[in-house]
Scaffold this active site. Structure first.
Site, PDB file in Angstrom:
ATOM      1  N   CYS A  87     -42.895   6.447   1.060  1.00 28.84           N
ATOM      2  CA  CYS A  87     -44.084   6.286   2.080  1.00 28.84           C
ATOM      3  C   CYS A  87     -45.152   5.341   1.471  1.00 28.84           C
ATOM      4  O   CYS A  87     -45.856   4.414   2.031  1.00 28.84           O
ATOM      5  CB  CYS A  87     -44.802   7.639   2.178  1.00 28.84           C
ATOM      6  SG  CYS A  87     -45.321   8.497   0.941  1.00 28.84           S
ATOM      7  N   HIS A 126     -48.797  12.640   1.210  1.00 28.00           N
ATOM      8  CA  HIS A 126     -47.986  11.844   1.974  1.00 28.00           C
ATOM      9  C   HIS A 126     -48.851  10.797   2.679  1.00 28.00           C
ATOM     10  O   HIS A 126     -50.076  11.128   2.562  1.00 28.00           O
ATOM     11  CB  HIS A 126     -47.371  12.417   3.285  1.00 28.00           C
ATOM     12  CG  HIS A 126     -46.513  11.431   4.203  1.00 28.00           C
ATOM     13  ND1 HIS A 126     -45.948  10.612   3.884  1.00 28.00           N
ATOM     14  CD2 HIS A 126     -46.624  11.340   5.406  1.00 28.00           C
ATOM     15  CE1 HIS A 126     -45.376   9.708   4.674  1.00 28.00           C
ATOM     16  NE2 HIS A 126     -45.681  10.228   5.911  1.00 28.00           N
ATOM     17  N   SER A 143     -41.252   8.021   6.023  1.00 29.95           N
ATOM     18  CA  SER A 143     -40.944   9.574   5.903  1.00 29.95           C
ATOM     19  C   SER A 143     -39.493   9.908   6.082  1.00 29.95           C
ATOM     20  O   SER A 143     -38.615   9.317   6.774  1.00 29.95           O
ATOM     21  CB  SER A 143     -41.724  10.089   6.686  1.00 29.95           C
ATOM     22  OG  SER A 143     -41.622  11.627   6.697  1.00 29.95           O
TER      23      SER A 143
END
Length: 243
Positions: A69, A104, A121
């Site tokens: 990510c 994330h 992802s």
């Protein structure tokens, strides 16, 4: 032996709409694939100047290796440079699942009064979002709802500033201008804070907090993959849930 095919780096064509161009970039990142190996192929130091991160992004296009990510955010910035109508800004999530915390990050996009995102992802609904959301809060709540499907509760959301379009800029990316402890807020409060921030962003009256305070390294979440060796804090920046 057969050489693995290297996906061509997308080129913007005048005939493309911005949503088509963003889709071409996302398709390219998907062709690189998500990095499940446990080895980080590219080191991303968040405090580096933008110019240095863009050099790393060029390296990504040359090497065509799988990415995570954080690398996808840097690559997304690199590929959208030179499109002044497309504003880019980082969106970070801290979530909680089964006693562990996960982190994330995606690249938020603002263009022509609409929000969307680019990213990578393990989960298809926790990366790119179409450029259709009328408000920043609509986009953030969409991610929050996606997380709920995987029984992750979102604890914090961090929004950075627009990233300059000058690839040779020596300023670092501002990763966390706004930090919301969303787990302790009502949605109406979250929406109010996000909309005020988005309005200020569009008016470009916000200044990087890093200009007057050094960036502190935050503790990272745990990985669900115990086989992965422990890397540096930067290398672990993208470790997170099953997504």
């Amino acid at each position: 032996c057969v050489q693995p095919s290297v996906p061509p780096v997308p080129n913007y064509k005048l005939s493309m709409s911005i949503p088509e161009w963003l889709q071409a970039i996302q398709t390219y990142m998907k062709m690189l694939q998500y990095n499940h190996t446990g080895t980080q192929f590219f080191e991303i130091r968040k405090t580096r100047p933008l110019s240095g991160l863009m050099e790393t992004a060029r390296e990504m296009t040359r090497e065509s290796l799988p990415i995570k990510c954080l690398e996808a955010v840097i690559l997304g910035i690199y590929l959208t440079n030179g499109q002044p109508s497309v504003e880019r800004f980082p969106i970070s999530f801290k979530t909680h699942f089964s006693g562990n915390y996960f982190h994330h990050v995606v690249l938020g996009i603002y263009c022509n009064g609409r929000y969307g995102s680019l990213g990578m992802s393990r989960r298809s609904d926790l990366m790119d979002k179409p450029l259709t959301y009328r408000t920043l809060s609509d986009l953030i709540f969409e991610f929050e709802d996606s997380y709920k499907k995987y029984l992750h509760s979102v604890k914090k959301v961090k929004i950075g500033l627009y990233v300059p379009h000058e690839p040779h800029s020596f300023q670092p990316i501002e990763w966390k201008q706004l930090v919301l402890n969303v787990s302790k807020m009502m949605r109406v409060e979250v929406r109010k804070e996000l909309e005020k921030f988005a309005r200020d962003m569009r008016m470009k009256i916000l200044k990087p907090s890093s200009a007057h305070s050094p960036m502190k390294e935050r503790p990272r979440g745990k990985s669900l993959s115990p086989r992965r060796r422990q890397g540096s804090p930067q290398r672990r920046a993208c470790r997170r849930d099953k997504s």
